[in-house]
Design a protein around this motif. Structure first.
Motif, mmCIF file in Angstrom:
data_model
loop_
_atom_site.group_PDB
_atom_site.id
_atom_site.type_symbol
_atom_site.label_atom_id
_atom_site.label_comp_id
_atom_site.label_asym_id
_atom_site.label_seq_id
_atom_site.Cartn_x
_atom_site.Cartn_y
_atom_site.Cartn_z
ATOM 1 N N ILE A 1 -62.800 34.312 -3.817
ATOM 2 C CA ILE A 1 -62.915 35.717 -4.213
ATOM 3 C C ILE A 1 -62.822 35.766 -5.735
ATOM 4 N N GLN A 2 -63.814 36.379 -6.362
ATOM 5 C CA GLN A 2 -63.864 36.417 -7.814
ATOM 6 C C GLN A 2 -62.785 37.326 -8.391
ATOM 7 N N GLU A 3 -62.310 36.947 -9.567
ATOM 8 C CA GLU A 3 -61.279 37.737 -10.255
ATOM 9 C C GLU A 3 -61.801 39.131 -10.590
ATOM 10 N N GLY A 4 -63.104 39.255 -10.877
ATOM 11 C CA GLY A 4 -63.692 40.560 -11.186
ATOM 12 C C GLY A 4 -63.602 41.527 -10.019
ATOM 13 N N VAL A 5 -63.735 41.017 -8.817
ATOM 14 C CA VAL A 5 -63.613 41.858 -7.619
ATOM 15 C C VAL A 5 -62.179 42.366 -7.502
ATOM 16 N N VAL A 6 -61.212 41.501 -7.759
ATOM 17 C CA VAL A 6 -59.805 41.891 -7.687
ATOM 18 C C VAL A 6 -59.477 42.906 -8.784
ATOM 19 N N ASP A 7 -60.009 42.695 -9.986
ATOM 20 C CA ASP A 7 -59.783 43.653 -11.082
ATOM 21 C C ASP A 7 -60.357 45.022 -10.738
ATOM 22 N N ARG A 8 -61.555 45.024 -10.184
ATOM 23 C CA ARG A 8 -62.175 46.301 -9.799
ATOM 24 C C ARG A 8 -61.352 46.986 -8.705
ATOM 25 N N LEU A 9 -60.860 46.208 -7.749
ATOM 26 C CA LEU A 9 -60.012 46.750 -6.685
ATOM 27 C C LEU A 9 -58.735 47.330 -7.285
ATOM 28 N N ARG A 10 -58.111 46.604 -8.199
ATOM 29 C CA ARG A 10 -56.870 47.030 -8.839
ATOM 30 C C ARG A 10 -57.040 48.364 -9.558
ATOM 31 N N HIS A 11 -58.172 48.568 -10.199
ATOM 32 C CA HIS A 11 -58.395 49.775 -10.993
ATOM 33 C C HIS A 11 -59.069 50.896 -10.196
ATOM 34 N N GLY A 12 -59.057 50.780 -8.880
ATOM 35 C CA GLY A 12 -59.616 51.848 -8.047
ATOM 36 C C GLY A 12 -61.117 51.933 -8.103
ATOM 37 N N GLY A 13 -61.788 50.823 -8.380
ATOM 38 C CA GLY A 13 -63.241 50.797 -8.488
ATOM 39 C C GLY A 13 -63.955 50.918 -7.163
ATOM 40 N N TYR A 14 -63.228 50.764 -6.082
ATOM 41 C CA TYR A 14 -63.794 50.944 -4.749
ATOM 42 C C TYR A 14 -63.107 52.161 -4.137
ATOM 43 N N ALA A 15 -63.876 53.031 -3.525
ATOM 44 C CA ALA A 15 -63.301 54.223 -2.898
ATOM 45 C C ALA A 15 -62.484 53.822 -1.674
ATOM 46 N N ALA A 16 -61.390 54.536 -1.451
ATOM 47 C CA ALA A 16 -60.570 54.287 -0.261
ATOM 48 C C ALA A 16 -61.329 54.805 0.957
ATOM 49 N N GLN A 17 -61.737 53.907 1.815
ATOM 50 C CA GLN A 17 -62.474 54.300 3.008
ATOM 51 C C GLN A 17 -61.536 54.676 4.149
ATOM 52 N N ALA A 18 -60.281 54.281 4.040
ATOM 53 C CA ALA A 18 -59.258 54.646 5.026
ATOM 54 C C ALA A 18 -57.895 54.462 4.371
ATOM 55 N N ARG A 19 -56.917 55.208 4.861
ATOM 56 C CA ARG A 19 -55.542 55.119 4.345
ATOM 57 C C ARG A 19 -54.566 54.995 5.506
ATOM 58 N N LEU A 20 -53.527 54.220 5.265
ATOM 59 C CA LEU A 20 -52.437 54.079 6.230
ATOM 60 C C LEU A 20 -51.151 54.421 5.500
ATOM 61 N N HIS A 21 -50.430 55.415 5.997
ATOM 62 C CA HIS A 21 -49.176 55.846 5.383
ATOM 63 C C HIS A 21 -48.001 55.286 6.188
ATOM 64 N N LEU A 22 -47.245 54.413 5.557
ATOM 65 C CA LEU A 22 -46.085 53.777 6.189
ATOM 66 C C LEU A 22 -44.776 54.209 5.538
ATOM 67 N N LEU A 23 -44.856 55.137 4.623
ATOM 68 C CA LEU A 23 -43.697 55.585 3.866
ATOM 69 C C LEU A 23 -42.605 56.098 4.797
ATOM 70 N N ARG A 24 -41.383 55.606 4.592
ATOM 71 C CA ARG A 24 -40.176 56.015 5.326
ATOM 72 C C ARG A 24 -40.271 55.801 6.842
ATOM 73 N N ARG A 25 -41.013 54.816 7.253
ATOM 74 C CA ARG A 25 -41.103 54.491 8.683
ATOM 75 C C ARG A 25 -40.319 53.218 8.940
ATOM 76 N N PRO A 26 -39.772 53.077 10.138
ATOM 77 C CA PRO A 26 -39.030 51.851 10.467
ATOM 78 C C PRO A 26 -39.951 50.626 10.408
ATOM 79 N N LEU A 27 -39.378 49.495 10.058
ATOM 80 C CA LEU A 27 -40.130 48.257 9.906
ATOM 81 C C LEU A 27 -40.915 47.912 11.166
#
Length: 197
Positions: free
Chosen positions: A79-105
């Protein structure tokens, strides 16, 4: 007569008419013959196998705790570093989200596999997982965040993951890049062939 000889005689008297099992019959004979599992047993077995298939590989054993201000980052070989950099900076739109905040492990452990598998099945490539982090500067590391860093590596569908930028949740959220499914690869090849003429 010594004690050992008396013990042997007592033992032989107790075992008088006991016969050894014949060779090849290592199990006790219940008189019912070989039985196949009942419908209920088969259903329980199928349910247990499905549960193992869903998240059995995600261990809740020991995990190295990630300090609260250390960003998460992982990429598979190739996996190229450029792909990871683009991912890090939000260069790809979130196609789905999972919210795990304050949920048991354990609930998070159960929610993650279906989310990843379903996203992959629907040819999604970029997903965002919101998990939270410790707020205090000297706060204890977020256990869920640490397990998430461990668990995501276990999915063959996950190519890379990185902590999000502050606008997307910062260190309390993680961008995940999924690999292309075979169906998506075939569709991509077909589009490229049409473009070439």
């Amino acid at each position: 007569m010594n004690q050992s000889a008396r013990d042997d005689l007592d033992f032989q008297a107790l075992m008088g008419d006991v016969q050894p099992l014949t060779r090849g019959r290592g199990r006790a004979d219940t008189g019912r013959g070989a039985r196949s599992p009942s419908e209920a047993q088969l259903a329980r077995r199928e349910s247990a196998e499905a549960e193992l298939e869903g998240h059995g590989f995600l261990s809740d054993d020991f995990v190295d705790l990630v300090p609260p201000f250390d960003p998460l980052e992982y990429r598979r070989d190739g996996i190229q570093e450029g792909v990871v950099d683009r991912l890090r900076h939000g260069g790809y739109a979130a196609q789905a989200r999972l919210h795990l905040l304050r949920r048991p492990l354990e609930e998070c452990r159960r929610s993650l596999p279906p989310f990843i598998h379903e996203a992959y099945a629907h040819d999604l490539r970029s997903v965002l997982i919101v998990h939270g982090r410790s707020q205090a500067i000297d706060g204890a590391p977020n256990v869920l965040r640490s397990y998430l860093a461990k668990w995501l590596r276990e999915f063959p569908e996950v190519q890379a993951y990185v902590s999000a930028q502050p606008a997307d949740g910062g260190l309390g959220a993680t961008w995940v890049m999924l690999r292309k499914s075979e169906r998506a690869k075939a569709a991509n090849r077909e589009r490229q062939q049409k473009r070439r003429g």
